[in-house]
Scaffold this motif. Sequence first.
Motif, short mmCIF file in Angstrom:
data_model
loop_
_atom_site.label_atom_id
_atom_site.label_comp_id
_atom_site.label_asym_id
_atom_site.label_seq_id
_atom_site.Cartn_x
_atom_site.Cartn_y
_atom_site.Cartn_z
N ASP A 200 34.19 44.10 35.61
CA ASP A 200 33.34 44.10 36.80
C ASP A 200 33.31 42.73 37.45
O ASP A 200 33.27 42.60 38.68
CB ASP A 200 31.93 44.56 36.44
CG ASP A 200 31.35 43.77 35.29
OD1 ASP A 200 32.11 43.02 34.63
OD2 ASP A 200 30.14 43.88 35.04
N LYS A 201 33.37 41.69 36.61
CA LYS A 201 33.43 40.32 37.14
C LYS A 201 34.74 40.09 37.88
O LYS A 201 34.77 39.41 38.91
CB LYS A 201 33.27 39.32 36.01
CG LYS A 201 33.33 37.86 36.42
CD LYS A 201 32.13 37.49 37.27
CE LYS A 201 32.00 35.98 37.40
NZ LYS A 201 33.18 35.31 37.97
N ILE B 235 30.74 49.35 42.12
CA ILE B 235 29.48 50.10 42.08
C ILE B 235 29.68 51.48 41.47
O ILE B 235 28.86 51.95 40.66
CB ILE B 235 28.90 50.21 43.51
CG1 ILE B 235 28.50 48.83 44.02
CG2 ILE B 235 27.69 51.15 43.54
CD1 ILE B 235 28.09 48.80 45.46
N ASN B 236 30.77 52.16 41.82
CA ASN B 236 31.00 53.50 41.31
C ASN B 236 31.48 53.53 39.87
O ASN B 236 31.16 54.47 39.12
CB ASN B 236 32.02 54.23 42.20
CG ASN B 236 31.52 54.40 43.62
OD1 ASN B 236 30.32 54.46 43.86
ND2 ASN B 236 32.45 54.47 44.58
N THR B 237 32.24 52.51 39.47
CA THR B 237 32.82 52.51 38.12
C THR B 237 31.87 51.93 37.09
O THR B 237 31.82 52.41 35.95
CB THR B 237 34.14 51.72 38.13
OG1 THR B 237 34.98 52.19 39.18
CG2 THR B 237 34.86 51.87 36.79
N SER C 30 26.35 47.61 35.59
CA SER C 30 26.77 46.22 35.59
C SER C 30 25.68 45.31 36.15
O SER C 30 24.82 45.73 36.94
CB SER C 30 28.05 46.07 36.42
OG SER C 30 28.41 44.71 36.53
N GLU C 31 25.72 44.07 35.72
CA GLU C 31 24.76 43.10 36.23
C GLU C 31 25.10 42.63 37.64
O GLU C 31 24.31 41.93 38.27
CB GLU C 31 24.72 41.89 35.30
CG GLU C 31 26.06 41.17 35.16
CD GLU C 31 25.99 39.98 34.22
OE1 GLU C 31 24.86 39.62 33.84
OE2 GLU C 31 27.05 39.43 33.88
N TYR C 32 26.26 43.05 38.14
CA TYR C 32 26.70 42.66 39.48
C TYR C 32 26.42 43.75 40.52
O TYR C 32 26.89 43.63 41.65
CB TYR C 32 28.20 42.34 39.47
CG TYR C 32 28.55 41.13 38.63
CD1 TYR C 32 28.42 39.85 39.14
CD2 TYR C 32 29.02 41.29 37.33
CE1 TYR C 32 28.75 38.74 38.36
CE2 TYR C 32 29.35 40.20 36.56
CZ TYR C 32 29.21 38.92 37.06
OH TYR C 32 29.52 37.83 36.30
N ARG D 195 24.25 42.33 43.46
CA ARG D 195 25.02 41.39 44.28
C ARG D 195 26.13 42.11 45.03
O ARG D 195 26.49 41.73 46.16
CB ARG D 195 25.60 40.31 43.38
CG ARG D 195 24.55 39.47 42.68
CD ARG D 195 25.16 38.43 41.77
NE ARG D 195 25.98 37.48 42.52
CZ ARG D 195 26.70 36.51 41.93
NH1 ARG D 195 26.70 36.38 40.61
NH2 ARG D 195 27.43 35.70 42.67
N ALA D 196 26.66 43.19 44.45
CA ALA D 196 27.71 43.93 45.13
C ALA D 196 27.16 44.67 46.36
O ALA D 196 27.78 44.68 47.42
CB ALA D 196 28.35 44.92 44.16
N LYS D 197 25.96 45.27 46.22
CA LYS D 197 25.35 45.94 47.38
C LYS D 197 25.04 44.95 48.50
O LYS D 197 25.25 45.24 49.68
CB LYS D 197 24.08 46.66 46.94
CG LYS D 197 24.31 47.97 46.21
CD LYS D 197 23.01 48.66 45.93
CE LYS D 197 23.24 50.05 45.34
NZ LYS D 197 23.88 50.97 46.30
N LEU D 198 24.53 43.79 48.14
CA LEU D 198 24.25 42.78 49.16
C LEU D 198 25.54 42.27 49.79
O LEU D 198 25.59 42.00 51.00
CB LEU D 198 23.46 41.64 48.53
CG LEU D 198 22.99 40.53 49.48
CD1 LEU D 198 22.02 41.10 50.52
CD2 LEU D 198 22.32 39.40 48.71
N ALA D 199 26.60 42.15 48.98
CA ALA D 199 27.87 41.66 49.51
C ALA D 199 28.49 42.66 50.49
O ALA D 199 29.17 42.27 51.45
CB ALA D 199 28.84 41.38 48.37
#
Length: 534
Positions: free
Chosen positions: A82-83, A109-111, A115-117, A120-124
């Motif tokens: 994920d990182k 997000i789907n996989t 995850s702790e990200y 941050r992924a939604k905001l990105a």
Amino acid sequence: MFRRVSITVIAGFLSASLCSVAQNSSGVQTQTTTTTSPNATGTGQTTTTTTTISSQSSNKKAKKKSRKTQNPIANVDSKQPDKVLFDRAEDAMKHGKYDVARLSLQTLINTYPDSEYIARAKLAIGDSWYQEGGAAAMAQAESEYKDFITFFPNMPEAAEAQMKIANIHFSEMEKADRDPTHARRAEEEYRQMILQFPDSPLVPQAKERLLEVQEVLARREYLIGHFYYLREDYPAAIARMKSVTDTYPLYSGADEALYELGQAYEKEIEVIRRSKVPESAKGTLIKRYTEGAVEAYDRILTRYPLEVSAKDARKRLEAMKQPIPKATPEAIAEDKAEIASRGSLGHIGKVMENFHRGPDISEATKVGEPTLVDPKQASAPDMVRAANASVTSVLAGPSGGNSVTVEKVSPGAMPAANAPVPHSDTTPDTSAAPAADATAAGDSANGTAPAAAPAGTDMKNDLTPAPAAPNGPAPVPPPTQVNDLANAPANTNPPAGNGSTSASSSSAQQQAPPADSNTESSSKKKKKKHLLLF
């Protein structure tokens, strides 16, 4: 002998050069030293020493190889995929590949939903739409930011997402005389940012932007009110100016709006004085509007004492013979700070403003707290309805002329002689009541009681004669009816036309004796009309 020594030396140099060329091609440097010394036989002996040195080029290539292996994307532990996806998306966004970045973030997000990200992924994803720009991209960015605030309201990045939503509408804002949709949305979003995240470090910036947005909205309301004032629609102008001054007290033209509000009140007073409203109703309305004008002028002198309109407000109060208030030192200092914080456009800036879509926010103040909750807005229809209600209440009073009279009819009372037929639109005549009372009093004094009304005569035929009293006079006989046809002479000649008919009718009228008007029946008149028709 000399020749043999020189040949040996040359051969040594050639061999050393060939070795150095071969070693340089393999990345190794060699250093060769040749020494010639005489031996016992008298001939020279040549000694060649070769030293191998590692080249710098080989070291550079090794460093480059080591740098390639230190790539943060390629050298990530395989236990954190994920990182890897998140770093790859960030790198794509830096190079302007927003579609690739969104694809990597959506895969993350789907996989990896745990995850702790994820946050941050939604905001990105919202940031990728925000950086891409354009109307459609900004709408997608706003939707993504709202989803982020819904799912992660307690994260520090939620305030940043709310701030970016407000900035989207701020960038789309138009001039004061254009569509105010984005300006109103920006005001709502900045207010929500300040109220929902009061501890965020972005709050001061949000307040400054909110003051700029409210400057544009206040300017729009003032222009509408000024238009109504020029059209002499004073109730609508009063409502707009009052809304501006109550909702946006930090507006750069608040003093002008207050002065025009007082002028609208005075113009409305002049209209009322020229109207045909009763004087009692005029006094109430004039008093109310005078108080409104005085209040507007007083507010200019107490809240904006250093503005241009303060001198005009003072003159109007003196003309109206009203007391002139004095501003406090705190109010003077506050007004001075607001004036100092405002900017202005130069001549070139005013010319270039015509080519810009956005509004001019240079005159917005930088100090003070913006309005976070709108007060109750003034309404022109409410003002007109209140004035009409005031006039109606005055007219409906005892001195208004709309009084209602109730006549009480005593049982057995008879109408006066020769009294007109009563109608609903006529005032009842009470002059006969005292005469009837006096007659009744005289009869009682003479010892005779007044004749009572016959019982059982209600709702009967008026042609039926009332029964005679025991000691009263005999009733008057009904008038006799006269038949004109029976008294008229027989006419042997047939009617020859209209002329003969009229002649015969005229001769009949001359031969008939004159009838008494008191005894002539109504049927006689009908029969005469009947004869004329035939």
